[in-house]
Write a protein that holds these residues in place. Structure first.
Motif, PDB file in Angstrom:
ATOM      1  N   THR A  69       0.304  12.334  -4.767  1.00  0.00           N
ATOM      2  CA  THR A  69      -0.836  12.895  -4.058  1.00  0.00           C
ATOM      3  C   THR A  69      -0.325  13.735  -2.893  1.00  0.00           C
ATOM      4  O   THR A  69       0.641  13.343  -2.234  1.00  0.00           O
ATOM      5  CB  THR A  69      -1.760  11.772  -3.541  1.00  0.00           C
ATOM      6  N   SER A  74       0.830  -1.207   0.000  1.00  0.00           N
ATOM      7  CA  SER A  74       0.000   0.000   0.000  1.00  0.00           C
ATOM      8  C   SER A  74       0.862   1.253   0.000  1.00  0.00           C
ATOM      9  O   SER A  74       2.034   1.231   0.361  1.00  0.00           O
ATOM     10  CB  SER A  74      -0.930  -0.014   1.223  1.00  0.00           C
ATOM     11  N   LYS A 102      -5.867   2.976  -2.830  1.00  0.00           N
ATOM     12  CA  LYS A 102      -5.774   3.140  -4.282  1.00  0.00           C
ATOM     13  C   LYS A 102      -4.357   2.852  -4.761  1.00  0.00           C
ATOM     14  O   LYS A 102      -3.398   3.003  -4.016  1.00  0.00           O
ATOM     15  CB  LYS A 102      -6.131   4.587  -4.675  1.00  0.00           C
ATOM     16  N   LYS A 103      -4.235   2.469  -6.014  1.00  0.00           N
ATOM     17  CA  LYS A 103      -2.912   2.298  -6.616  1.00  0.00           C
ATOM     18  C   LYS A 103      -2.309   3.675  -6.853  1.00  0.00           C
ATOM     19  O   LYS A 103      -3.008   4.632  -7.134  1.00  0.00           O
ATOM     20  CB  LYS A 103      -3.005   1.536  -7.931  1.00  0.00           C
ATOM     21  N   ASN A 148      -8.754   5.781   2.162  1.00  0.00           N
ATOM     22  CA  ASN A 148      -9.155   5.578   0.769  1.00  0.00           C
ATOM     23  C   ASN A 148      -7.983   5.792  -0.180  1.00  0.00           C
ATOM     24  O   ASN A 148      -7.798   5.026  -1.139  1.00  0.00           O
ATOM     25  CB  ASN A 148     -10.318   6.496   0.392  1.00  0.00           C
ATOM     26  N   LEU A 149      -7.186   6.831   0.063  1.00  0.00           N
ATOM     27  CA  LEU A 149      -6.025   7.091  -0.792  1.00  0.00           C
ATOM     28  C   LEU A 149      -4.996   5.970  -0.682  1.00  0.00           C
ATOM     29  O   LEU A 149      -4.418   5.554  -1.685  1.00  0.00           O
ATOM     30  CB  LEU A 149      -5.384   8.433  -0.428  1.00  0.00           C
TER      31      LEU A 149
END
Length: 176
Positions: free
Chosen positions: A48, A2, A104-105, A100-101
């Motif tokens: 991000t 992750s 995600k890939k 949630n982030l």
């Protein structure tokens, strides 16, 4: 694997990220031509950004273009506002956003401050790594990087680097 949430930030030796009036001028004492203290390499590892509204406003007030405009950015705020390109103004639950982030890939997630956002993330044990550049000054007062009110979190030193400017950079990962 992750994605990791990484805090990359500078602090005075006594633990302040700004003065009480949000002055960041102490950071300039370590400015050295051609030296970015690993920032450009770090930025390649993220896609991000999470940033507090106060920090976002401070960056904009300095007359720069927003440096993360090309990355998926979440400005954590209490006031709803439409997105500006990749910059989203987020008013919901910070823990849910981060979880949630992370699910995600993608590349890692950069927390660019401020202190209130870092504190919330610490309260929920959501920070995976810290890269803290210690500026060789004692401010004596201001906005603390870490405020009271979260449970102990043990860290493992990944690396420490010292630079001719006097800056010392510490890289820690959270022990799980």
């Amino acid at each position: 694997m992750s994605r990791k949430l990484i805090v990359y930030i500078a602090s005075s030796l006594d633990g302040y990220i700004a003065t009480k009036n949000d002055d960041l001028s102490f950071l300039s004492m370590v400015e050295t031509p051609g030296e970015d203290y690993g920032y450009s390499e770090f930025i390649k590892t993220i896609d991000t950004v999470i940033i507090g509204k106060r920090t976002y406003d401070k960056v904009l007030s300095m007359g720069f273009d927003f440096p993360h405009a090309h990355q998926e950015t979440y400005v954590i705020t209490r006031t709803e506002k439409p997105a500006i390109g990749n910059v989203n103004f987020y008013t919901q639950n910070l823990s849910e956003l981060v979880n949630n982030l992370k699910a995600k890939k993608g590349k890692n997630i950069f927390c660019d401050g401020g202190a209130q956002i870092i504190h919330q993330l610490l309260q929920h044990k959501l920070i995976d790594e810290f890269i803290i550049s210690i500026i060789p000054t004692l401010l004596g007062d201001g906005i603390r990087l870490f405020s009271e009110g979260f449970n102990q979190q043990d860290l493992l030193l990944v690396s420490s680097k010292s630079f001719d400017s006097g800056l010392v950079q510490l890289h820690y990962t959270l022990l799980k």
